[in-house]
Design a protein around this motif. Structure first.
Motif, mmCIF file in Angstrom:
data_model
loop_
_atom_site.group_PDB
_atom_site.id
_atom_site.type_symbol
_atom_site.label_atom_id
_atom_site.label_comp_id
_atom_site.label_asym_id
_atom_site.label_seq_id
_atom_site.Cartn_x
_atom_site.Cartn_y
_atom_site.Cartn_z
ATOM 1 N N LYS A 1 2.634 8.709 -15.555
ATOM 2 C CA LYS A 1 2.604 7.441 -14.834
ATOM 3 C C LYS A 1 3.436 7.608 -13.571
ATOM 4 O O LYS A 1 4.454 8.293 -13.578
ATOM 5 N N ILE A 2 3.015 6.969 -12.489
ATOM 6 C CA ILE A 2 3.788 6.976 -11.244
ATOM 7 C C ILE A 2 3.934 5.519 -10.813
ATOM 8 O O ILE A 2 2.942 4.796 -10.690
ATOM 9 N N SER A 3 5.179 5.103 -10.617
ATOM 10 C CA SER A 3 5.427 3.690 -10.355
ATOM 11 C C SER A 3 6.502 3.491 -9.303
ATOM 12 O O SER A 3 7.215 4.412 -8.925
ATOM 13 N N ILE A 4 6.594 2.256 -8.872
ATOM 14 C CA ILE A 4 7.641 1.800 -7.966
ATOM 15 C C ILE A 4 8.455 0.765 -8.728
ATOM 16 O O ILE A 4 7.892 -0.075 -9.431
ATOM 17 N N CYS A 5 9.781 0.828 -8.578
ATOM 18 C CA CYS A 5 10.624 -0.196 -9.191
ATOM 19 C C CYS A 5 11.456 -0.870 -8.107
ATOM 20 O O CYS A 5 12.125 -0.208 -7.316
ATOM 21 N N HIS A 6 11.377 -2.192 -8.082
ATOM 22 C CA HIS A 6 12.087 -2.997 -7.096
ATOM 23 C C HIS A 6 13.374 -3.599 -7.649
ATOM 24 O O HIS A 6 14.052 -4.339 -6.938
ATOM 25 N N ALA B 1 12.652 2.099 -5.558
ATOM 26 C CA ALA B 1 12.618 3.494 -6.001
ATOM 27 C C ALA B 1 11.213 3.789 -6.504
ATOM 28 O O ALA B 1 10.502 2.892 -6.952
ATOM 29 N N SER B 2 10.822 5.037 -6.421
ATOM 30 C CA SER B 2 9.508 5.441 -6.916
ATOM 31 C C SER B 2 9.704 6.607 -7.875
ATOM 32 O O SER B 2 10.431 7.559 -7.574
ATOM 33 N N PHE B 3 9.062 6.523 -9.046
ATOM 34 C CA PHE B 3 9.266 7.494 -10.114
ATOM 35 C C PHE B 3 7.956 8.052 -10.653
ATOM 36 O O PHE B 3 6.964 7.333 -10.761
ATOM 37 N N PRO C 1 1.991 6.188 -6.444
ATOM 38 C CA PRO C 1 2.242 5.078 -7.369
ATOM 39 C C PRO C 1 0.979 4.258 -7.652
ATOM 40 O O PRO C 1 0.142 4.065 -6.768
ATOM 41 N N THR C 2 0.885 3.794 -8.895
ATOM 42 C CA THR C 2 -0.244 2.964 -9.305
ATOM 43 C C THR C 2 0.190 1.608 -9.855
ATOM 44 O O THR C 2 -0.659 0.783 -10.159
ATOM 45 N N LEU C 3 1.503 1.381 -10.017
ATOM 46 C CA LEU C 3 1.978 0.078 -10.467
ATOM 47 C C LEU C 3 3.413 -0.143 -10.028
ATOM 48 O O LEU C 3 4.090 0.789 -9.598
ATOM 49 N N GLN C 4 3.869 -1.414 -10.113
ATOM 50 C CA GLN C 4 5.207 -1.809 -9.680
ATOM 51 C C GLN C 4 5.922 -2.552 -10.801
ATOM 52 O O GLN C 4 5.289 -3.275 -11.574
ATOM 53 N N GLY D 1 9.941 -4.627 -11.722
ATOM 54 C CA GLY D 1 11.104 -5.281 -11.139
ATOM 55 C C GLY D 1 10.789 -6.118 -9.918
ATOM 56 O O GLY D 1 11.624 -6.292 -9.034
ATOM 57 N N THR D 2 9.584 -6.657 -9.888
ATOM 58 C CA THR D 2 9.123 -7.364 -8.693
ATOM 59 C C THR D 2 9.899 -8.656 -8.417
ATOM 60 O O THR D 2 9.811 -9.192 -7.312
ATOM 61 N N GLU D 3 10.687 -9.123 -9.391
ATOM 62 C CA GLU D 3 11.520 -10.297 -9.136
ATOM 63 C C GLU D 3 12.562 -10.008 -8.057
ATOM 64 O O GLU D 3 13.059 -10.925 -7.409
ATOM 65 N N SER D 4 12.867 -8.716 -7.829
ATOM 66 C CA SER D 4 13.847 -8.334 -6.812
ATOM 67 C C SER D 4 13.206 -7.706 -5.570
ATOM 68 O O SER D 4 13.915 -7.231 -4.685
ATOM 69 N N ARG D 5 11.877 -7.702 -5.534
ATOM 70 C CA ARG D 5 11.194 -7.117 -4.367
ATOM 71 C C ARG D 5 11.588 -7.882 -3.107
ATOM 72 O O ARG D 5 11.529 -9.104 -3.061
ATOM 73 N N LEU D 6 11.990 -7.155 -2.099
ATOM 74 C CA LEU D 6 12.366 -7.772 -0.830
ATOM 75 C C LEU D 6 11.115 -8.288 -0.132
ATOM 76 O O LEU D 6 10.087 -7.604 -0.086
#
Length: 153
Positions: free
Chosen positions: A27-32, A45-47, A108-111, A113-118
């Protein structure tokens, strides 16, 4: 895992710590989330997630910071490059996508922690942009000495 014929490789900025994957990330994702913002020093961050059995540190060993009661974040003690997030005792490691030699191969294919996305993150593609050459010019760019490890061994 052996480092022969790795699928993907990467490492820190100075080259003291290197890694290899023997399989493609699951899995490849972004975390906000705010913790990832602080750990990466970036808006998100992207993992790339990889099972432990398909991952190996191939040069050096990273230092670790226990960022919560359930997780540690690995980084290079020499240059400070953030390298991974992992749940303590978990079955996988999440590698920061910018640490790969070919970050263009880990999309990345998903995100999370979007509650903290700027709020401005979604609009950056529309900002005026310049290449590094346009920013510095050929003369100044030619004078810069790069101390970064190359994106290969």
């Amino acid at each position: 895992m052996t480092a022969t014929n790795p699928v993907l490789t990467g490492g820190c900025q100075c080259g003291a710590v290197r890694f290899a994957l023997s399989a493609v990330p699951s899995k490849i994702s972004i975390c906000h989330c705010r913790m990832c913002q602080k750990a990466s020093g970036a808006p998100f961050a992207s993992f790339a997630d990889i099972p432990n059995e398909h991952f190996a540190w191939t040069r050096g060993k990273p230092a670790a910071f226990r960022s919560s009661s359930i997780a540690e974040r690995d980084f290079c003690a020499a240059c400070g490059t953030p390298l991974s997030f992992r749940r303590i005792g978990g079955p996988k490691i999440e590698i920061m996508t910018g640490a790969f030699d070919r970050p263009d191969r880990v999309i990345p294919t998903l995100q999370y922690g979007t509650e903290s996305r700027l709020g401005w993150v979604g609009t950056i593609v529309n900002l005026p942009s310049k290449t590094t050459l346009q920013m510095y010019g050929p003369e100044k760019l030619g004078e810069i000495v790069n101390h970064q490890h190359p994106d290969h061994d």
